[in-house]
Design an enzyme around this catalytic site. Structure first.
Site, PDB file in Angstrom:
ATOM      1  N   GLY A  29      53.356 -40.856  67.409  1.00 37.80           N
ATOM      2  CA  GLY A  29      52.658 -41.789  68.295  1.00 37.80           C
ATOM      3  C   GLY A  29      52.784 -43.171  67.677  1.00 37.80           C
ATOM      4  N   ALA A  30      53.212 -44.144  68.502  1.00 38.45           N
ATOM      5  CA  ALA A  30      53.587 -45.450  67.965  1.00 38.45           C
ATOM      6  C   ALA A  30      52.508 -46.107  67.087  1.00 38.45           C
ATOM      7  CB  ALA A  30      54.004 -46.367  69.114  1.00 38.45           C
TER       8      ALA A  30
ATOM      9  N   ASP B 145      56.222 -46.917  73.337  1.00 38.54           N
ATOM     10  CA  ASP B 145      56.720 -47.040  71.963  1.00 38.54           C
ATOM     11  C   ASP B 145      57.286 -48.428  71.682  1.00 38.54           C
ATOM     12  OD1 ASP B 145      56.874 -43.993  72.643  1.00 38.54           O
ATOM     13  OD2 ASP B 145      56.731 -44.221  70.480  1.00 38.54           O
TER      14      ASP B 145
HETATM   15  O1  MRU Z   1      57.937 -38.911  69.475  1.00 32.13           O
HETATM   16  P1  MRU Z   1      56.476 -39.254  69.533  1.00 32.13           P
HETATM   17  O2  MRU Z   1      55.603 -38.053  69.727  1.00 32.13           O
HETATM   18  O3  MRU Z   1      56.053 -40.110  68.377  1.00 32.13           O
HETATM   19  O4  MRU Z   1      56.365 -40.136  70.852  1.00 32.13           O
HETATM   20  C1  MRU Z   1      55.097 -40.590  71.241  1.00 32.13           C
HETATM   21  C2  MRU Z   1      55.100 -41.281  72.536  1.00 32.13           C
HETATM   22  O5  MRU Z   1      56.117 -41.434  73.182  1.00 32.13           O
HETATM   23  C3  MRU Z   1      53.799 -41.873  72.980  1.00 32.13           C
HETATM   24  O6  MRU Z   1      53.691 -41.838  74.370  1.00 32.13           O
HETATM   25  C4  MRU Z   1      53.728 -43.335  72.525  1.00 32.13           C
HETATM   26  O7  MRU Z   1      54.010 -43.424  71.161  1.00 32.13           O
HETATM   27  C5  MRU Z   1      52.411 -43.930  72.788  1.00 32.13           C
HETATM   28  S1  MRU Z   1      51.220 -43.307  71.632  1.00 32.13           S
HETATM   29  C6  MRU Z   1      49.725 -44.019  71.870  1.00 32.13           C
END
Ligand code: MRU
Length: 315
Positions: free
Chosen positions: A35-36, A218
């Site tokens: 999650g970003a 992201d």
């Molecule tokens: O590959 P990930 O699980 O890190 O991807 C996460 C996402 O795409 C989320 O939607 C994004 O980071 C927003 S988190 C608040």
């Protein structure tokens, strides 16, 4: 530093101690943290851990920057750490690093709470019209993916706190199944939800069973094109076709003002094993880009802005 190991959820609640730079970089790379916004905060703490081990600042910044390419919060947090640390006296560097990492974490918590409050009126308007709100999300953009409160789920939590009747369609999110994390979060919070296969989203949108789509991000390019978990774009297309509003919820730290448009966003390609097809050739792009024109609004801690007007929140 202790993290909740997201690779073990939802089956098992396991915590892992990060003891140094390699542990922090590995946790981000293998998605124990994901999650970003959480990736950004973890990278900041990773720098503090590295300095505590006596590692050079440059080594820490380089190793952490190489972990995952798409989420810009990672690079935003490392840039902040560099600015605070590179000209500081060695004697004070470690303390400064811990303080800045804590500041990044605290700010993320506050930003996401504000996103919830700014998104709430959108859901209140639906509730006023229809009674129950049927929201759809993709991936996991709840508290697990941030320091606290979540981004896409923040307005949902705010709606529940406000006593609104809210139900969430949660797409599975192949291949890593982050939707199961969302279902786990919503279960814990007592928010009604239904897990669906990713491919079911178009039908539900066509059938009028979805009032709005809210996803995280992201990286948002300066023109509003938005990278988020693979599959987001298809939801945006189907939402547009069926007249359903499609919102992106993200802190301003997710906007990359130096990136002109979606074509310039690096898309992470992950291991073939995640798709699990034996000897068959596999492509596994982890993110896609939703063009700004498909986005009804970006819910930030500074308010809801149109994707074409991001400059209004430029720091
Ligand atoms: O590959 P990930 O699980 O890190 O991807 C996460 C996402 O795409 C989320 O939607 C994004 O980071 C927003 S988190 C608040």
């Amino acid at each position: 530093m202790v993290i909740l190991d997201q690779t073990r959820l939802p089956g098992e609640t396991a915590f892992v101690v990060l003891r140094g730079l390699e542990d922090a970089a590995n946790a981000i790379r293998v998605m124990q943290v994901r999650g970003a916004p959480l990736i950004g905060a973890t990278a900041a703490y990773g720098v503090a851990l590295a300095l505590q081990e006596g590692r050079p600042l440059e080594d820490a910044l380089t190793a952490l920057a190489a972990t995952r390419p798409t989420a810009v919060n990672l690079h935003w947090a490392l840039k902040r750490m560099r600015l605070v640390l590179e000209n500081s006296a060695l004697a004070t560097r470690r303390d400064l690093a811990w303080n800045e990492a804590r500041a990044i974490a605290r700010e993320d918590e506050a930003a996401n709470a504000a996103i919830g409050q700014h998104g709430l009126p959108l859901l209140q308007a639906i509730a006023a019209r229809k009674g129950r709100i049927n929201a759809m999300t993709h991936c996991n953009a709840g508290w697990l993916a941030t320091v606290a409160n979540g981004t896409a789920l923040a307005p949902i939590y705010a709606a529940q706190d406000a006593g609104l009747d809210v139900h969430v369609w949660v797409s599975e999110t192949r291949p890593r199944n982050q939707g199961h994390l969302t279902a786990w979060e919503l279960e814990q919070a007592g928010i009604p939800h239904t897990l669906i296969a990713d491919n079911a989203a178009g039908l539900l949108l066509m059938q009028g069973k979805v009032d709005c789509v809210i996803v995280g991000a992201d990286r948002i390019a300066a023109n509003g094109d938005t990278a988020n978990k693979i599959g987001t774009y298809l939801k945006a297309l189907a939402a547009r076709e069926h007249g359903v509003p499609f919102y992106v919820a993200a802190p301003v730290s997710t906007i990359d003002f130096a990136c002109p448009d979606g074509a310039h966003i690096p898309i992470e390609e992950r291991a073939a094993e995640e798709v699990g097809a034996g000897d068959t050739p596999v492509a596994n792009p982890a993110f896609d880009v939703t063009p700004a024109g498909l986005i009804s609004g970006v819910i930030t801690e500074r308010g809801i802005i149109t994707a074409s007007n991001l400059r209004s929140v430029m720091p």
